[in-house]
Design a protein around this motif. Sequence first.
Motif, mmCIF file in Angstrom:
data_model
loop_
_atom_site.group_PDB
_atom_site.id
_atom_site.type_symbol
_atom_site.label_atom_id
_atom_site.label_comp_id
_atom_site.label_asym_id
_atom_site.label_seq_id
_atom_site.Cartn_x
_atom_site.Cartn_y
_atom_site.Cartn_z
ATOM 1 N N VAL A 96 0.883 -1.167 0.000
ATOM 2 C CA VAL A 96 0.000 0.000 0.000
ATOM 3 C C VAL A 96 0.918 1.213 0.000
ATOM 4 N N CYS A 97 0.708 2.158 -0.930
ATOM 5 C CA CYS A 97 1.680 3.242 -1.057
ATOM 6 C C CYS A 97 1.058 4.523 -1.596
ATOM 7 N N SER A 98 1.751 5.625 -1.351
ATOM 8 C CA SER A 98 1.363 6.912 -1.920
ATOM 9 C C SER A 98 2.015 7.075 -3.294
ATOM 10 N N ASP A 99 1.549 8.067 -4.063
ATOM 11 C CA ASP A 99 2.088 8.236 -5.415
ATOM 12 C C ASP A 99 3.508 8.787 -5.407
ATOM 13 N N GLY A 100 3.990 9.240 -4.257
ATOM 14 C CA GLY A 100 5.378 9.645 -4.168
ATOM 15 C C GLY A 100 6.329 8.490 -4.420
ATOM 16 N N LEU A 101 5.864 7.286 -4.196
ATOM 17 C CA LEU A 101 6.667 6.099 -4.495
ATOM 18 C C LEU A 101 6.519 5.690 -5.950
ATOM 19 N N THR A 102 5.282 5.597 -6.420
ATOM 20 C CA THR A 102 5.061 5.082 -7.776
ATOM 21 C C THR A 102 5.456 6.074 -8.857
ATOM 22 N N ASN A 103 5.532 7.357 -8.528
ATOM 23 C CA ASN A 103 6.011 8.333 -9.512
ATOM 24 C C ASN A 103 7.524 8.286 -9.686
ATOM 25 N N GLU A 104 8.218 7.639 -8.748
ATOM 26 C CA GLU A 104 9.678 7.566 -8.815
ATOM 27 C C GLU A 104 10.195 6.190 -9.222
ATOM 28 N N LEU A 105 9.452 5.128 -8.917
ATOM 29 C CA LEU A 105 9.931 3.769 -9.157
ATOM 30 C C LEU A 105 9.022 3.038 -10.136
ATOM 31 N N ASP A 106 9.633 2.319 -11.085
ATOM 32 C CA ASP A 106 8.832 1.515 -12.005
ATOM 33 C C ASP A 106 8.495 0.165 -11.377
ATOM 34 N N ASP A 107 7.647 -0.588 -12.054
ATOM 35 C CA ASP A 107 7.161 -1.844 -11.496
ATOM 36 C C ASP A 107 8.294 -2.835 -11.220
ATOM 37 N N VAL B 241 13.155 8.137 -2.612
ATOM 38 C CA VAL B 241 13.788 9.408 -2.240
ATOM 39 C C VAL B 241 15.071 9.595 -3.042
ATOM 40 N N GLU B 242 15.865 8.534 -3.167
ATOM 41 C CA GLU B 242 17.116 8.617 -3.921
ATOM 42 C C GLU B 242 16.858 8.889 -5.399
ATOM 43 N N ALA B 243 15.735 8.393 -5.928
ATOM 44 C CA ALA B 243 15.410 8.589 -7.344
ATOM 45 C C ALA B 243 14.929 10.004 -7.650
ATOM 46 N N GLY B 244 14.736 10.806 -6.640
ATOM 47 C CA GLY B 244 14.280 12.187 -6.851
ATOM 48 C C GLY B 244 13.525 12.729 -5.664
ATOM 49 N N GLY B 245 12.711 11.887 -5.071
ATOM 50 C CA GLY B 245 11.977 12.279 -3.874
ATOM 51 C C GLY B 245 11.212 13.576 -4.031
ATOM 52 N N ARG B 246 10.542 13.735 -5.158
ATOM 53 C CA ARG B 246 9.858 15.004 -5.430
ATOM 54 C C ARG B 246 8.550 15.158 -4.670
ATOM 55 N N ASP B 247 8.168 14.122 -3.947
ATOM 56 C CA ASP B 247 6.942 14.168 -3.147
ATOM 57 C C ASP B 247 7.196 13.379 -1.871
ATOM 58 N N ASN B 248 6.271 13.475 -0.933
ATOM 59 C CA ASN B 248 6.336 12.606 0.235
ATOM 60 C C ASN B 248 6.207 11.156 -0.237
ATOM 61 N N VAL B 249 6.840 10.244 0.492
ATOM 62 C CA VAL B 249 6.854 8.835 0.089
ATOM 63 C C VAL B 249 6.466 7.961 1.272
ATOM 64 N N THR B 250 5.473 7.091 1.079
ATOM 65 C CA THR B 250 5.027 6.204 2.145
ATOM 66 C C THR B 250 4.726 4.825 1.568
ATOM 67 N N ALA B 251 5.124 3.789 2.312
ATOM 68 C CA ALA B 251 4.865 2.409 1.892
ATOM 69 C C ALA B 251 4.544 1.550 3.098
ATOM 70 N N VAL B 252 3.543 0.691 2.955
ATOM 71 C CA VAL B 252 3.242 -0.344 3.942
ATOM 72 C C VAL B 252 3.259 -1.676 3.202
ATOM 73 N N VAL B 253 4.055 -2.620 3.692
ATOM 74 C CA VAL B 253 4.151 -3.943 3.085
ATOM 75 C C VAL B 253 3.454 -4.946 4.005
ATOM 76 N N VAL B 254 2.589 -5.772 3.425
ATOM 77 C CA VAL B 254 1.771 -6.730 4.166
ATOM 78 C C VAL B 254 2.047 -8.125 3.622
ATOM 79 N N ARG B 255 2.367 -9.060 4.506
ATOM 80 C CA ARG B 255 2.586 -10.446 4.078
ATOM 81 C C ARG B 255 1.606 -11.368 4.787
ATOM 82 N N VAL B 256 0.995 -12.280 4.036
ATOM 83 C CA VAL B 256 0.098 -13.279 4.603
ATOM 84 C C VAL B 256 0.931 -14.473 5.048
ATOM 85 N N PRO B 257 0.792 -14.934 6.285
ATOM 86 C CA PRO B 257 1.565 -16.091 6.754
ATOM 87 C C PRO B 257 1.279 -17.333 5.930
#
Length: 259
Positions: A182-193, A218-234
Amino acid sequence: MGAASHVGAVRQVNEDACFAATHLALVADGMGGHARGDVASRLAIDPFRALGARTDLVPADIQRALAEANAGIVADAREHAEREGMGTTLAGIALVDYFGSPHWLVFNVGDSRVYRLGATAVSLLTHDHSEVQELVDVGRLTNEQARVHPLRNIVTRSLGTDPAPEVDVWLLPLAPDDVFLVCSDGLTNELDDATIAALGSVSSPTGDAAARLVAAAVEAGGRDNVTAVVVRVPRAATVEDPSQVATGPRSAHLSEESR
């Protein structure tokens, strides 16, 4: 679950907010600048905090929290004139009981996203509500062109409006070893799939994966705030019948009838 957030390399205030609990993960990306997008994102998350410790969630619980979130932002803006016009995106995933079976309820409004992460690829589970996505939908832009288009930050749907926005919803059966982002567009605007798939490795701890993704954005430009939550199912999770999955936006799943 693991979460990470960074103000980025350009912005002075982090208008993102996130929440990760037992069966619930959310990311909100506030809008409004001086109108306090940071307040809007916090208000969007607040109604969900009471659900954080629960393991008996149903779709109607998410419906009520979404309605409360929107109403809270609208009321706050009316009470504080300097916050008029503030709003926020919201994307999330919740483990819910759906007619007796555990399912992931994926939902979004705006252009924050939910992905399923694989070992070598990612699948986007949500659909952006944005100017550029509308252009992609009608064939006027490619996905790659949309990532750098000047209108990429203009959303067409967000929390903080009256009447309340329609929220897109998907239901997915629970499966062992599923990994979600789950992420904000600050991540997806900087990193490809491909980069997201590599850094969100299914073999690493969720906290490490979230931190790597945010640091790379952030290293790729960090032009916006960046947030990520990673969820794993056991791995021990129950595999549900794939025929039960709902594969399109289904706002009806948020009704009281879903109890």
